[in-house]
Design a protein around this motif. Structure first.
Motif, mmCIF file in Angstrom:
data_model
loop_
_atom_site.group_PDB
_atom_site.id
_atom_site.type_symbol
_atom_site.label_atom_id
_atom_site.label_comp_id
_atom_site.label_asym_id
_atom_site.label_seq_id
_atom_site.Cartn_x
_atom_site.Cartn_y
_atom_site.Cartn_z
ATOM 1 N N VAL A 200 0.811 -1.209 0.000
ATOM 2 C CA VAL A 200 0.000 0.000 0.000
ATOM 3 C C VAL A 200 0.851 1.268 0.000
ATOM 4 O O VAL A 200 0.729 2.128 -0.869
ATOM 5 N N SER A 201 1.727 1.417 0.984
ATOM 6 C CA SER A 201 2.506 2.652 1.066
ATOM 7 C C SER A 201 3.799 2.577 0.281
ATOM 8 O O SER A 201 4.395 3.594 -0.041
ATOM 9 N N SER A 202 4.236 1.346 -0.042
ATOM 10 C CA SER A 202 5.532 1.186 -0.687
ATOM 11 C C SER A 202 5.507 1.496 -2.173
ATOM 12 O O SER A 202 6.497 1.954 -2.724
ATOM 13 N N TYR A 203 4.376 1.246 -2.828
ATOM 14 C CA TYR A 203 4.376 1.320 -4.283
ATOM 15 C C TYR A 203 3.263 2.179 -4.875
ATOM 16 O O TYR A 203 3.518 2.977 -5.775
ATOM 17 N N PHE A 204 2.038 2.037 -4.417
ATOM 18 C CA PHE A 204 0.928 2.717 -5.076
ATOM 19 C C PHE A 204 0.944 4.219 -4.823
ATOM 20 O O PHE A 204 1.332 4.682 -3.752
ATOM 21 N N ASP A 205 0.494 4.972 -5.821
ATOM 22 C CA ASP A 205 0.334 6.415 -5.659
ATOM 23 C C ASP A 205 -1.000 6.746 -5.004
ATOM 24 O O ASP A 205 -1.102 7.684 -4.220
ATOM 25 N N THR A 206 -2.045 5.997 -5.382
ATOM 26 C CA THR A 206 -3.380 6.223 -4.854
ATOM 27 C C THR A 206 -4.032 4.879 -4.566
ATOM 28 O O THR A 206 -3.617 3.833 -5.077
ATOM 29 N N LEU A 207 -5.076 4.929 -3.746
ATOM 30 C CA LEU A 207 -5.790 3.720 -3.357
ATOM 31 C C LEU A 207 -7.282 3.866 -3.608
ATOM 32 O O LEU A 207 -7.841 4.956 -3.497
ATOM 33 N N ALA A 208 -7.906 2.733 -3.918
ATOM 34 C CA ALA A 208 -9.362 2.611 -3.892
ATOM 35 C C ALA A 208 -9.679 1.464 -2.949
ATOM 36 O O ALA A 208 -9.128 0.374 -3.081
ATOM 37 N N CYS A 209 -10.527 1.704 -1.970
ATOM 38 C CA CYS A 209 -10.921 0.689 -0.995
ATOM 39 C C CYS A 209 -12.327 0.230 -1.327
ATOM 40 O O CYS A 209 -13.275 1.023 -1.280
ATOM 41 N N LEU A 210 -12.465 -1.046 -1.645
ATOM 42 C CA LEU A 210 -13.707 -1.548 -2.230
ATOM 43 C C LEU A 210 -14.217 -2.757 -1.475
ATOM 44 O O LEU A 210 -13.479 -3.715 -1.244
ATOM 45 N N ASN A 211 -15.478 -2.695 -1.085
ATOM 46 C CA ASN A 211 -16.198 -3.862 -0.582
ATOM 47 C C ASN A 211 -17.654 -3.687 -0.988
ATOM 48 O O ASN A 211 -18.477 -3.202 -0.221
ATOM 49 N N GLU A 212 -17.937 -4.034 -2.227
ATOM 50 C CA GLU A 212 -19.206 -3.760 -2.916
ATOM 51 C C GLU A 212 -19.373 -2.267 -3.150
ATOM 52 O O GLU A 212 -19.610 -1.819 -4.252
ATOM 53 N N LYS A 213 -19.236 -1.459 -2.129
ATOM 54 C CA LYS A 213 -19.233 -0.006 -2.248
ATOM 55 C C LYS A 213 -17.789 0.491 -2.233
ATOM 56 O O LYS A 213 -16.898 -0.173 -1.730
ATOM 57 N N LEU A 214 -17.591 1.679 -2.781
ATOM 58 C CA LEU A 214 -16.285 2.316 -2.743
ATOM 59 C C LEU A 214 -16.226 3.200 -1.504
ATOM 60 O O LEU A 214 -16.990 4.157 -1.379
ATOM 61 N N TYR A 215 -15.317 2.878 -0.576
ATOM 62 C CA TYR A 215 -15.230 3.597 0.689
ATOM 63 C C TYR A 215 -14.158 4.678 0.677
ATOM 64 O O TYR A 215 -14.176 5.576 1.511
ATOM 65 N N HIS A 216 -13.196 4.554 -0.201
ATOM 66 C CA HIS A 216 -12.107 5.534 -0.233
ATOM 67 C C HIS A 216 -11.459 5.495 -1.599
ATOM 68 O O HIS A 216 -11.246 4.431 -2.180
ATOM 69 N N HIS A 217 -11.147 6.667 -2.127
ATOM 70 C CA HIS A 217 -10.345 6.749 -3.346
ATOM 71 C C HIS A 217 -9.514 8.013 -3.275
ATOM 72 O O HIS A 217 -10.043 9.113 -3.116
#
Length: 257
Positions: A200-217
């Motif tokens: 998560v913190s080592s490589y990606f520039d941004t995150l999308a947190c998904l569990n049927e709904k999108l909770y964070h992007h």
């Protein structure tokens, strides 16, 4: 602004079971996006919606400002490694060349010189050219995953989608694959569905947190409330191989190591 990928209120069901609920996301050109969430949370479904392999029951999907079904030739896809016949007589080069068929499967197909040139160039780029004649079942997990990435790159995509690219490889191969993807991200948009919290913190520039709904992007730094919403329980993220929190505690800023 034109986005590499834009989803507007996309919903998907398998029968009566919801897989995605009103998901909206805007992914900028050149992003290195990680989609995280629990198994069964819709990560693979989201990738297949972008590819046009799954038709949503509602919503709109655009790629570079156009309907996604008009832009599939600009997207490469690396599926999750699944069980396959390791004795099947196919070489590394043949696996990569299959991407050049463009969905047209023909018996005794003769590839063009340009196809061979492109496939070998991609294998060389990924340090796999010396394995081009090796039977696919003789590869290690890390080598096999890099071959699948080469196949995804053989169509010369502007967007590369990857589904759990490190699920069946060791820690050393995992680091090599993410370093490779970071390098490839210099001239293309990369979207990775993963359960690998260490990335998560080592490589990606941004995150999308998904569990049927999108909770964070957006920001790759998460708070504990968001992770509990997505995973249903507290989750410690791991950064650079060291077990420590990388989300900011409520009301506090993250301390840099």
């Amino acid at each position: 602004m034109t986005y590499a990928v834009e989803l507007k209120d996309v919903s998907v069901k398998y029968g009566k079971i919801p897989a995605l609920k009103n998901v909206s996301i805007q992914i900028a050109e050149g992003a290195f996006l990680g989609i995280i969430g629990p198994n069964g949370g819709g990560k693979t479904t989201l990738l297949k919606v972008i590819l046009g392999l799954i038709e949503p029951e509602a919503g709109e999907i655009n790629v570079f400002g156009h309907p996604h079904n008009q832009m599939v030739d600009r997207i490469g896809y690396v599926p999750q490694i699944s069980n396959f016949d390791r004795d099947f007589p196919i070489s590394v080069l043949d696996v990569v060349l299959m991407a050049r068929l463009g969905g047209r499967v023909r018996f005794f197909h003769q590839y063009q010189k340009e196809d061979l040139k492109k496939a070998e160039a991609v294998l060389d780029q990924l340090n796999l050219l010396h394995l081009k004649d090796r039977q696919i079942g003789k590869l290690s997990g890390g080598q096999l995953q890099r071959v699948l990435i080469a196949r995804g790159l053989a169509v010369e995509p502007e967007i590369l989608l990857l589904d759990e690219p490190t699920a069946n490889v060791d820690a050393s191969s995992t680091s090599q694959i993410y370093e490779l993807l970071k390098n490839l991200n210099q001239d293309r948009t990369i979207i990775v569905a993963t359960h690998d919290m260490a990335a998560v913190s080592s490589y990606f520039d941004t995150l999308a947190c998904l569990n049927e709904k999108l909770y964070h992007h957006g920001d790759k730094r998460l708070d504990q409330e968001t992770t509990e919403q997505v995973f249903g329980c507290p989750v410690d993220l791991i950064a650079h191989g060291h077990p420590h929190h990388v989300f900011a505690p409520h009301g506090e800023e993250e301390n840099n190591d």
